[in-house]
Design a protein around this motif. Structure first.
Motif, mmCIF file in Angstrom:
data_model
loop_
_atom_site.group_PDB
_atom_site.id
_atom_site.type_symbol
_atom_site.label_atom_id
_atom_site.label_comp_id
_atom_site.label_asym_id
_atom_site.label_seq_id
_atom_site.Cartn_x
_atom_site.Cartn_y
_atom_site.Cartn_z
ATOM 1 N N TYR A 268 -32.876 143.306 14.002
ATOM 2 C CA TYR A 268 -33.400 143.957 12.804
ATOM 3 C C TYR A 268 -34.435 143.098 12.092
ATOM 4 N N CYS A 269 -34.254 141.759 12.153
ATOM 5 C CA CYS A 269 -35.176 140.873 11.439
ATOM 6 C C CYS A 269 -36.583 140.912 12.016
ATOM 7 N N CYS A 270 -36.764 141.386 13.249
ATOM 8 C CA CYS A 270 -38.112 141.439 13.831
ATOM 9 C C CYS A 270 -38.493 142.869 14.226
ATOM 10 N N ALA B 297 -31.282 146.227 7.399
ATOM 11 C CA ALA B 297 -30.849 145.413 6.270
ATOM 12 C C ALA B 297 -30.008 146.222 5.287
ATOM 13 N N VAL B 298 -30.435 147.440 4.971
ATOM 14 C CA VAL B 298 -29.691 148.273 4.026
ATOM 15 C C VAL B 298 -28.335 148.658 4.604
ATOM 16 N N ARG B 299 -28.281 148.960 5.886
ATOM 17 C CA ARG B 299 -26.993 149.261 6.517
ATOM 18 C C ARG B 299 -26.055 148.063 6.442
ATOM 19 N N LEU B 300 -26.596 146.861 6.623
ATOM 20 C CA LEU B 300 -25.762 145.666 6.556
ATOM 21 C C LEU B 300 -25.232 145.466 5.132
ATOM 22 N N LEU B 301 -26.082 145.627 4.133
ATOM 23 C CA LEU B 301 -25.640 145.489 2.749
ATOM 24 C C LEU B 301 -24.571 146.518 2.404
ATOM 25 N N GLU B 302 -24.753 147.736 2.876
ATOM 26 C CA GLU B 302 -23.753 148.779 2.624
ATOM 27 C C GLU B 302 -22.430 148.425 3.288
ATOM 28 N N ALA B 303 -22.492 147.869 4.493
ATOM 29 C CA ALA B 303 -21.276 147.491 5.208
ATOM 30 C C ALA B 303 -20.548 146.340 4.523
ATOM 31 N N LEU B 304 -21.278 145.476 3.847
ATOM 32 C CA LEU B 304 -20.644 144.365 3.139
ATOM 33 C C LEU B 304 -19.754 144.865 2.011
ATOM 34 N N GLY B 305 -20.175 145.930 1.332
ATOM 35 C CA GLY B 305 -19.452 146.353 0.140
ATOM 36 C C GLY B 305 -19.725 145.382 -0.997
ATOM 37 N N GLY B 306 -19.473 145.804 -2.213
ATOM 38 C CA GLY B 306 -19.592 144.887 -3.336
ATOM 39 C C GLY B 306 -20.995 144.656 -3.851
ATOM 40 N N ILE C 23 -45.194 149.149 0.935
ATOM 41 C CA ILE C 23 -44.776 149.778 2.196
ATOM 42 C C ILE C 23 -43.306 149.487 2.464
ATOM 43 N N LEU C 24 -42.901 148.224 2.307
ATOM 44 C CA LEU C 24 -41.492 147.891 2.503
ATOM 45 C C LEU C 24 -40.624 148.546 1.435
ATOM 46 N N ALA C 25 -41.131 148.619 0.199
ATOM 47 C CA ALA C 25 -40.359 149.256 -0.871
ATOM 48 C C ALA C 25 -40.037 150.704 -0.529
ATOM 49 N N VAL C 26 -41.041 151.421 -0.004
ATOM 50 C CA VAL C 26 -40.819 152.809 0.406
ATOM 51 C C VAL C 26 -39.753 152.877 1.500
ATOM 52 N N GLU C 27 -39.789 151.947 2.428
ATOM 53 C CA GLU C 27 -38.802 151.949 3.506
ATOM 54 C C GLU C 27 -37.404 151.633 2.979
ATOM 55 N N TYR C 28 -37.289 150.732 2.002
ATOM 56 C CA TYR C 28 -35.978 150.457 1.403
ATOM 57 C C TYR C 28 -35.428 151.707 0.721
ATOM 58 N N LEU C 29 -36.284 152.395 -0.017
ATOM 59 C CA LEU C 29 -35.846 153.617 -0.702
ATOM 60 C C LEU C 29 -35.456 154.695 0.296
ATOM 61 N N SER C 30 -36.227 154.815 1.375
ATOM 62 C CA SER C 30 -35.902 155.798 2.416
ATOM 63 C C SER C 30 -34.568 155.464 3.074
ATOM 64 N N ALA C 31 -34.337 154.174 3.338
ATOM 65 C CA ALA C 31 -33.094 153.753 3.988
ATOM 66 C C ALA C 31 -31.888 154.021 3.089
ATOM 67 N N LEU C 32 -32.007 153.715 1.799
ATOM 68 C CA LEU C 32 -30.906 153.980 0.864
ATOM 69 C C LEU C 32 -30.573 155.468 0.840
ATOM 70 N N HIS C 33 -31.609 156.298 0.844
ATOM 71 C CA HIS C 33 -31.399 157.750 0.847
ATOM 72 C C HIS C 33 -30.812 158.208 2.181
ATOM 73 N N HIS C 34 -31.294 157.647 3.270
ATOM 74 C CA HIS C 34 -30.876 158.070 4.613
ATOM 75 C C HIS C 34 -29.377 157.863 4.830
ATOM 76 N N ILE C 35 -28.834 156.755 4.332
ATOM 77 C CA ILE C 35 -27.411 156.470 4.565
ATOM 78 C C ILE C 35 -26.547 156.868 3.363
ATOM 79 N N HIS C 36 -27.152 157.556 2.380
ATOM 80 C CA HIS C 36 -26.431 158.008 1.175
ATOM 81 C C HIS C 36 -25.735 156.837 0.489
ATOM 82 N N SER C 37 -26.470 155.760 0.331
ATOM 83 C CA SER C 37 -25.902 154.553 -0.257
ATOM 84 C C SER C 37 -25.738 154.699 -1.767
ATOM 85 N N THR C 38 -24.719 154.038 -2.291
ATOM 86 C CA THR C 38 -24.515 154.000 -3.741
ATOM 87 C C THR C 38 -25.205 152.782 -4.364
#
Length: 378
Positions: free
Chosen positions: A75-77, A87-96, A163-178
């Motif tokens: 994911y880093c590359c 990255a967003v999926r990993l943060l969601e999996a961490l919880g907290g 560009i990355l900001a848009v991708e972060y927002l898209s990822a949060l929406h895609h996985i229905h993150s809180t």
């Protein structure tokens, strides 16, 4: 107490990064815990990180981060979408994690959220698919995407961080993150590119005005990664590669696979190889990323899999408190040492990276490194 995450590379950590972390602490309160999810030894543009991940995490700790965990391969590359989603999926999996903070040139979260939503719309996806089928051969995917977006919604006019900001927002929406997004308008003229180039060319000399004073001693003792040390191995691998195999890897196509083998046979250096492969269709970043994919055997499927672990890189007392909480609620393991976090891909990645170091090239040595742990008064 808020837990605010930052997705980062810190390659190299500079004054702008310190300002961002200080802004977050002012905004959310002194007791805020800042979690940096940082790329390991390779970065989103296909670069060898200028120095190893523990050194960069140490700099982050002294610059305002409380806890640094690794965003692992691949994911880093990945391209921006893969980087952000992994990255967003990993943060969601961490919880907290309560908040994801990120920088942006425009600083307008409503505008960037609207762009993210427009790109996720059925109409945009259908129009993009139609245009990709008939796009000029020398037009890259990103240019086609921008052209279609402008036709439907007007020019997006995004900076690199936007560009990355848009991708972060898209990822949060895609996985229905809180996790709640928070945007910081980028300030200052320092860039990681400038700091990195000075460090790679001169060592820490010349970084005085670019990095925080507390961080500078870390870079004075740091070992640099110089990819020219491994360019012969890379060119040999590409010269002898099977184009059919290369075409099966992530972000390759048949044309690019043949281009790699052909140009590797004629290049005099790794930089020369990149120059020869770059075209209107293929950016330098894509060429560098695909070179890593070829060396490490990264496939399209690797990016579809969910992140399976993260690795502790650095923490202070406040960060260790968060770590204890995360270890109870995380859905993925948080490893304390590199020897615990070995996967076939991470082993290949560390083996390649250690060959680029200017000093010790002991592959096992980097696996034996301990995370950097500081007390509040250190």
């Amino acid at each position: 107490m808020a837990v605010v995450a930052v997705i980062c590379e810190y390659n190299l950590f500079h004054n702008g990064h310190e300002r961002l972390l200080a802004h977050i602490r002012r905004q959310f309160g002194e007791e805020t815990v800042i979690l940096s999810l940082m790329s390991g030894h390779f970065t989103q543009r296909g670069l060898f990180a200028a120095t190893d991940k523990y050194t960069r995490a140490h700099a982050a700790l002294l610059g305002g981060s409380d806890l640094t965990l690794e965003l692992p391969m691949p994911y880093c590359c990945g391209v921006a979408e893969q980087f952000a989603l992994g990255a967003v999926r990993l943060l969601e999996a961490l919880g907290g994690v309560d908040v994801l903070a990120f920088g942006s040139e425009c600083g307008q979260i409503e505008r960037l959220s609207a762009i993210a939503q427009n790109r996720q719309s059925a109409g945009f996806k259908a129009a993009l698919a139609k245009e990709l089928a008939v796009a000029p051969a020398d037009e890259s995917y990103l240019k086609t995407q921008d052209r279609v977006y402008a036709m439907l919604f007007g020019p997006a006019s995004l900076g690199a961080n936007d560009i990355l900001a848009v991708e972060y927002l898209s990822a949060l929406h895609h996985i229905h993150s809180t996790i709640v997004p928070y945007i910081c308008k980028r300030e200052g003229s320092e860039t990681a590119t400038e700091a990195r180039q000075i460090f790679l060319n001169q060592g820490a000399a010349g970084l005085t005005d670019l990095v925080p004073a507390a961080v500078l001693p870390v870079f004075r003792q740091a070992e640099r990664s110089l990819p020219q040390w491994v360019q012969s191995a890379i060119l040999w691998t590409l010269r002898t590669a099977d184009p059919v195999y290369l075409a099966s890897l992530a972000d390759f196509n048949e044309d690019l696979a043949h281009r790699f083998v052909y140009q590797a046979g004629r290049a005099n250096s790794l930089s020369d190889f990149y120059d020869r492969c770059v075209a209107k269709t293929y950016t330098r970043a894509r060429i560098r990323r695909c070179t890593l994919y070829a060396m490490l055997g990264i496939t399209k499927k690797d990016f579809l899999d969910l992140p399976s672990y993260t690795l502790l890189l650095s923490a202070n007392a406040r960060g260790r408190g968060l770590l204890r909480v995360l270890k109870k609620c995380s859905r993925i393991p948080i490893y304390m040492k590199g020897v615990q976090a070995q996967t076939p891909l991470s082993i290949r990645a560390d083996a390649l990276y250690t060959l680029s170091l200017e000093g010790s090239k002991n592959h096992g040595g980097i696996l034996q490194k301990n995370p950097v742990l500081l007390l509040d008064d250190e």
